[in-house]
Scaffold this motif. Structure first.
Motif, mmCIF file in Angstrom:
data_model
loop_
_atom_site.group_PDB
_atom_site.id
_atom_site.type_symbol
_atom_site.label_atom_id
_atom_site.label_comp_id
_atom_site.label_asym_id
_atom_site.label_seq_id
_atom_site.Cartn_x
_atom_site.Cartn_y
_atom_site.Cartn_z
ATOM 1 N N LYS A 239 42.182 36.435 36.975
ATOM 2 C CA LYS A 239 43.132 35.462 37.517
ATOM 3 C C LYS A 239 43.565 35.862 38.927
ATOM 4 O O LYS A 239 43.742 35.006 39.803
ATOM 5 C CB LYS A 239 44.343 35.366 36.589
ATOM 6 C CG LYS A 239 45.382 34.349 37.013
ATOM 7 C CD LYS A 239 46.528 34.300 36.004
ATOM 8 C CE LYS A 239 47.599 33.312 36.447
ATOM 9 N NZ LYS A 239 48.731 33.272 35.464
ATOM 10 N N ASN A 240 43.721 37.174 39.142
ATOM 11 C CA ASN A 240 44.168 37.679 40.440
ATOM 12 C C ASN A 240 43.013 37.926 41.415
ATOM 13 O O ASN A 240 43.222 38.493 42.492
ATOM 14 C CB ASN A 240 44.959 38.979 40.259
ATOM 15 C CG ASN A 240 46.257 38.762 39.503
ATOM 16 O OD1 ASN A 240 46.721 37.629 39.350
ATOM 17 N ND2 ASN A 240 46.848 39.842 39.019
ATOM 18 N N LYS A 241 41.791 37.499 41.039
ATOM 19 C CA LYS A 241 40.600 37.618 41.887
ATOM 20 C C LYS A 241 40.226 39.072 42.198
ATOM 21 O O LYS A 241 39.579 39.363 43.211
ATOM 22 C CB LYS A 241 40.797 36.863 43.214
ATOM 23 C CG LYS A 241 41.268 35.430 43.071
ATOM 24 C CD LYS A 241 40.235 34.573 42.360
ATOM 25 C CE LYS A 241 40.675 33.104 42.325
ATOM 26 N NZ LYS A 241 39.710 32.245 41.599
ATOM 27 N N ILE A 242 40.638 39.991 41.309
ATOM 28 C CA ILE A 242 40.285 41.403 41.492
ATOM 29 C C ILE A 242 38.824 41.631 41.113
ATOM 30 O O ILE A 242 38.129 42.448 41.721
ATOM 31 C CB ILE A 242 41.222 42.301 40.655
ATOM 32 C CG1 ILE A 242 42.650 42.177 41.189
ATOM 33 C CG2 ILE A 242 40.763 43.748 40.651
ATOM 34 C CD1 ILE A 242 43.691 42.665 40.240
ATOM 35 N N GLN B 150 43.844 39.020 33.333
ATOM 36 C CA GLN B 150 44.745 39.054 34.487
ATOM 37 C C GLN B 150 43.989 39.427 35.764
ATOM 38 O O GLN B 150 44.225 38.850 36.833
ATOM 39 C CB GLN B 150 45.877 40.054 34.231
ATOM 40 C CG GLN B 150 46.956 40.080 35.318
ATOM 41 C CD GLN B 150 47.710 38.767 35.398
ATOM 42 O OE1 GLN B 150 48.038 38.174 34.368
ATOM 43 N NE2 GLN B 150 47.974 38.305 36.614
ATOM 44 N N THR C 49 45.385 46.869 36.736
ATOM 45 C CA THR C 49 46.218 46.235 35.706
ATOM 46 C C THR C 49 46.761 47.181 34.640
ATOM 47 O O THR C 49 47.634 46.783 33.871
ATOM 48 C CB THR C 49 45.423 45.121 34.982
ATOM 49 O OG1 THR C 49 44.291 45.704 34.311
ATOM 50 C CG2 THR C 49 44.954 44.058 35.967
#
Length: 452
Positions: A242-245, A239, A306
């Motif tokens: 996916k969220n570019k963290i 995740q 997350t």
């Protein structure tokens, strides 16, 4: 390649002992204690400033995370490590098993205590760099330390270096799997600033199981493991990417958490794995250390975003060295196989038992049915070389057997067997290949080891 020729020189003999053990991890620590308890003069040499190996230098808490209600476990010094640590306030409850998680800092003192009580001669901050060998008989080891280059003479040497360093340099045949097939290294780390209550509520609301283990981890199971709880994290990192963290990377973040203390520390975070590196190559080791530390900071950033309870988590410390799993293994008088460890192998020269626990090379098997295999003495004896034994993860075997015997508790089994055998060899004045197995097993019984 360019070479230089070392000038011939006289080397001071630092010590003469009956048994010299190289490496103070679970295998070497067990070997030295067992040898000394059998009544012979024993020295334990360790390159770092503490004994304990992967426990104290890497930060691995889980000596027996495989243990469940139906497990028939190993016996001997390994169980004593766990029991003494618990008595000395150096454990926490392990989250996924019927075992104790070791306090890896306190275990440094536990190991010191056991070494001194047994009468082992300790030597820290010292490398064993070369065997002293006459013909094919090992006579001791050349060492390097702050005291310079010195020699330690011994009637029998036990190589518990983890990488078969002494065995290899003595000319014993070894195997080294292709780099693409080896198990990865791990940069273990600890965090502080955890909200324990919030994190455990999150885990309990959606508990992971061994069935969630991803592509980087074992997948072939007996089926019994799939519904069992595992302190596993992976989807959180997916995740975060996916969220570019965190950036895309050649390394995948996944693995396990362990102890969460009341004051908000998370110890033994086994989440950063470095593949494609050779732990017998100093350049690769350097790159693995530096890359691992960088990747840990990405992992913490992902957990901040997350995982409930980890919002304010920050790095407390890295393990003092990168953790390694897979390198040289000797070719012994007997080479253990995956069939042996998965089919309850029995041997006349058994020096200990270990439950049917396999973790690696795409295989996971937890010992939940009471099955176990025996470890043969011959797998500790390298071919072609005399008066040298090997203990720990470098004992002889194929990849799947290695995924069992590399585990720390099994390293204590081979270590105690090697230490007892070395002491028997000294007393019988016999080369290790010709030792009477009955005498080895007699001393193992005296030391409360189950071998059949």
């Amino acid at each position: 390649m360019n070479y230089i020729v070392e000038k011939e020189r006289n080397i001071h003999v630092f010590e003469e002992v009956d048994v010299l053990v190289i490496g103070g991890g679970p295998g070497g620590l067990s070997a030295a204690i067992a040898s000394a308890r059998a009544g012979v003069k024993t020295m334990l040499l360790e390159r770092y400033g503490c004994f304990g190996g992967s426990t104290t230098s890497v930060g691995v808490e889980s000596l027996a995370w495989y243990r469940h209600e139906e497990t028939i476990d190993a016996e001997g010094i390994g169980i004593e490590f766990e029991r003494r640590a618990m008595e000395m306030g150096a454990t926490n409850t392990e989250v996924q098993s019927d075992s104790q998680a070791l306090d890896t800092e306190m275990f440094k003192h536990v190991a010191d205590t056991l070494v001194i009580e047994a009468g082992v001669i300790p030597l820290l901050h010292c490398y064993g760099v070369d065997p002293i060998i006459e013909g094919n008989v090992v006579k001791g080891v050349i060492t390097e330390s702050k005291s310079g280059r010195q020699a330690i003479l011994a009637r029998i040497v036990i190589d518990a270096s983890g990488d078969a360093d002494i065995a290899s340099r003595a000319g014993a045949p070894c195997v080294l799997n292709p780099l693409s097939e080896r198990q990865s290294m791990t940069m273990v780390f600890n965090c502080c600033g955890i909200d324990k209550k919030r994190f455990l509520e999150y885990v309990n609301a959606d508990p992971a199981t061994y069935n969630d283990w991803g592509q980087e981890w074992a997948q072939q199971t007996s089926g019994l493991e799939k519904s069992m709880f595992s302190p596993y994290l992976e989807k959180q990192f997916v995740q975060a990417r996916k969220n570019k963290i965190i950036p895309e990377s050649e390394w995948n973040f996944c693995g396990s958490w362990s102890t969460i203390t009341d004051d908000g520390q998370a110890t033994y975070l086994n989440l950063v794995h470095i593949g494609g590196k050779d732990c017998t190559d100093v350049r690769d080791l350097t790159q693995a250390e530096m890359e691992g530390r960088k990747q840990v900071l990405h992992a913490i950033r992902a957990m901040n975003a997350t995982i409930p309870g980890f919002e304010k988590a920050r790095l407390r410390n890295y393990g003092m060295t990168v953790g390694t799993r897979d390198s040289r293994k000797i070719i012994g008088d007997y080479n253990m196989t995956g069939h042996d460890v998965l089919n309850e192998a029995r041997f006349d020269d058994s020096i200990g038992i270990f439950p049917e626990f396999v973790d690696g090379y795409g295989v996971l098997r937890l010992p939940v049915t009471g099955r176990f295999f025996q470890v043969p003495y011959r797998s500790l004896v390298p071919r072609k070389i005399e008066n040298l034994l090997v203990a720990g993860r470098s004992i002889s075997g194929d990849k799947v057997s290695h995924a069992a015997t590399r585990n720390m508790m099994c390293c204590t089994v081979s270590g105690q067997g090697a230490g007892v055998a070395a002491a028997v060899g000294v007393k019988c004045d016999t080369v290790v290949r010709q030792l009477p197995v009955a005498e080895i097993q007699k001393e193992l019984v005296r030391q409360q080891v189950r071998f059949k």
